[in-house]
Design an enzyme around this catalytic site. Structure first.
Site: not given
Ligand code: PLP
Length: 423
Positions: A133, A210, A213, A236, A376
Site C-alpha cells: 500500500h 504492515d 489488513q 479496519k 493506493c
Molecule cells: C495494507 C495497508 N496498509 C496501510 C493502510 C493505511 O491505513 P490507514 O489509512 O488507516 O492509515 C491500508 C489502508 O487501506 C492498507 O490496506
C-alpha cells in the site's frame, strides 16, 4: 466450492444487528471493509461514555477525572497488547509496547522517519514488496531519497507468492530495514512474514510489518511473527477512525528517537534541550485521542466476546464464497489467486471491458458498496499489467453474509447487461 454445511453457516449474519448502520439499512450491502470496517453500537457507546463520564486531558492532571482519562488509554493499550500477543512470560499484557498514532500510515511514517532516518546511510538497502500500500511505500521512498539508501522490491511469482528464493536474492548484507505487508489490500494474499523476518534478521536488518489488513482478520501473534515493529489501524477492526497502533520490541522502540515533539512526550526541558519520556509517551506528542483509544478497547472487547477465531473462520468462508462466485461469472476475471482460501478479506476483479468506476457506480444504485480504483497500490496495479490502472475490489468482514455476495453477483449481472444488452 463450499459444502452445504459451510453455505448454511454464512447464509445469514448473526452480527448485523450489533451494527447500527447495518441494522438501520437492511438493504445496504457493504463490501468495502478493507477500506474501513463498520462499528458496533458498543464502540459508539464507549466513545460517548468517555466524553460523558471521564472527559479530561489525559496525562496532565492530578485530579480524579484526568487520572481516569489516563487509565482509559492505559487499559486500551493493555487490550491491544493482549490481542496481538504482546505479553510477558507470565501472560501479562505489555501495554508499554503499544504506541498510539492516528492510523497505520502514521505508524509507518514514524518508523521511516525515526528508525530509517537514524540508521540508513548511502548505499544501504530498504527492502519492501511490490504489493505495498502507498503507506508502506512512499515513506520509504522519501527516506531513501533523504539518506541515499536504495529501495529494493520483493516481487511475486506467477502464483502471487513472494518465494524464499526471491527473499534470499533481494535481502542481502546491504539490507538494513525490511518492511512488508502481511496481507495485500488488493490481492488478499498473505505473505510468509516469519520466513521473510528470519532472512532479514540473518542479514542484520530490522523487520517491519504492515498489519493493516492482517490484524483485523487473522490471529496475529507478535511472538510468532518474528518482526521488530508492527503497524495497524483501529478503524479496519471495528474501532474508531483516528487511532493507529505501532507495536515494537522494547529495545527497538527505546533506541528510536521521537517523531513528533511537544506536550507530554518529555521528562524535562531546558531552553536548549529536552529529555524524552519513556516509551510509549516518547512517541505520543500532544493531546491524545483518549476517547478513541477507549472506544478501540471496546472494539477489541467486542471481537473477543464474539470469539475472534469464530469470526476469522466465518470471514474465510465468506472470502472463499466471494472468490468462487466471481470466478464463475464468464465476464469477470479475478485478479489474484483463483483459490478463495488464499484471500484474506479482499478479492480484486475486472469486469471485461467495463471501467471499474462504472461498475462501482452502477452497483451503488442497488445499494451495493465496493471499491474501484488503484487501491493506493499503484506499483502493484502496474506490475499486474492492469492497463487502465484501476480494478474493482470487494472485501468481506464477519458481519457480511451469503446474501450480500449474492446481491453483488446480481448487481454485476445488471452492470453487464447495461453495457452489453442481454448478450
Ligand atoms: C495494507 C495497508 N496498509 C496501510 C493502510 C493505511 O491505513 P490507514 O489509512 O488507516 O492509515 C491500508 C489502508 O487501506 C492498507 O490496506
Amino acid at each position: 466450492m463450499l459444502n452445504n454445511e459451510e453455505l448454511a453457516e454464512i447464509e445469514q449474519s448473526p452480527y448485523k444487528a450489533d451494527f447500527p448502520l447495518l441494522a438501520q439499512n437492511p438493504d445496504l450491502v457493504f463490501l468495502d471493509s478493507a477500506a474501513t470496517a463498520q462499528r458496533p453500537g458498543v464502540v459508539l457507546d464507549a466513545q460517548r461514555r468517555f466524553y460523558e463520564t471521564m472527559n479530561a486531558n489525559p496525562l496532565r492532571g492530578l485530579y480524579r477525572l484526568s487520572v481516569e482519562a489516563t487509565a482509559a488509554i492505559d487499559d486500551a493499550r493493555k487490550k491491544v497488547a493482549s490481542f496481538i500477543g504482546a505479553v510477558d512470560e507470565a501472560g501479562n499484557p505489555c501495554g508499554n509496547q503499544i504506541v498510539f498514532t492516528r492510523n497505520a500510515s502514521e505508524s509507518l511514517n514514524l518508523v521511516a522517519w525515526t528508525l530509517g532516518r537514524t540508521i540508513l546511510k548511502p548505499g544501504d538497502d530498504v527492502v519492501i514488496s511490490i504489493m505495498e500500500h502507498h503507506s508502506n511505500l512512499i515513506p520509504w521512498q522519501q527516506v531513501c531519497r533523504a539518506t541515499g539508501a536504495n529501495l529494493v522490491y520483493l516481487r511475486m511469482n506467477d502464483d502471487y507468492t513472494i518465494t524464499p528464493e526471491e527473499v534470499a536474492a533481494k535481502i542481502g548484507p546491504k539490507a538494513k530495514i525490511v518492511s512488508v505487508t502481511q496481507v495485500s489490500n488488493v490481492l488478499g494474499v498473505e505473505n510468509d512474514i516469519p520466513m521473510i523476518a528470519a532472512r532479514a534478521h540473518e542479514m542484520g536488518a530490522y523487520m517491519v510489518v504492515d498489519g493493516a489488513q492482517s490484524v483485523p482478520h487473522l490471529r496475529v501473534d507478535v511472538r510468532k511473527l518474528g518482526c521488530d515493529l508492527l503497524a495497524f489501524s483501529a478503524h479496519k477492526m471495528c474501532g474508531p477512525m483516528g487511532i493507529g497502533v505501532l507495536w515494537g520490541k522494547p529495545e527497538v522502540l527505546d533506541a528510536m528517537p521521537p517523531f513528533l515533539t511537544g506536550g507530554e512526550m518529555i521528562d524535562s526541558v531546558t531552553e536548549t534541550d529536552a529529555v524524552w519520556a519513556p516509551v510509549p509517551q516518547k512517541f505520543e506528542a500532544g493531546t491524545q485521542d483518549a476517547a478513541g483509544s477507549y472506544a478501540f478497547g471496546a472494539a477489541i472487547d467486542y471481537l473477543n466476546e464474539k470469539g475472534f477465531d469464530a469470526l476469522e473462520k466465518r470471514e474465510r468462508l465468506l472470502a472463499r464464497y466471494l472468490t468462487d462466485q466471481l470466478a464463475a461469472l464468464p465476464y469477470v476475471t479475478v485478479i489474484g489467486p483463483a483459490d478463495g482460501a488464499r484471500h484474506v478479506g479482499s478479492v480484486a476483479f475486472d469486469v471485461h471491458g467495463i471501467h471499474p468506476h462504472d461498475v462501482a457506480s452502477i452497483l451503488d444504485m442497488d445499494n451495493v458498496c465496493i471499491r474501484a480504483g488503484h487501491h493506493c497500490a499503484q506499483p502493484l496495479i502496474n506490475e499486474l499489467g492492469v492497463e487502465i490502472g484501476s480494478t474493482c475490489r470487494a472485501s468481506v468482514a464477519f458481519y457480511n453474509d451469503k446474501q450480500d455476495i449474492d446481491r453483488l453477483v446480481a448487481g454485476l449481472d445488471k452492470v453487464w447487461k447495461v453495457f452489453n444488452g442481454n448478450n
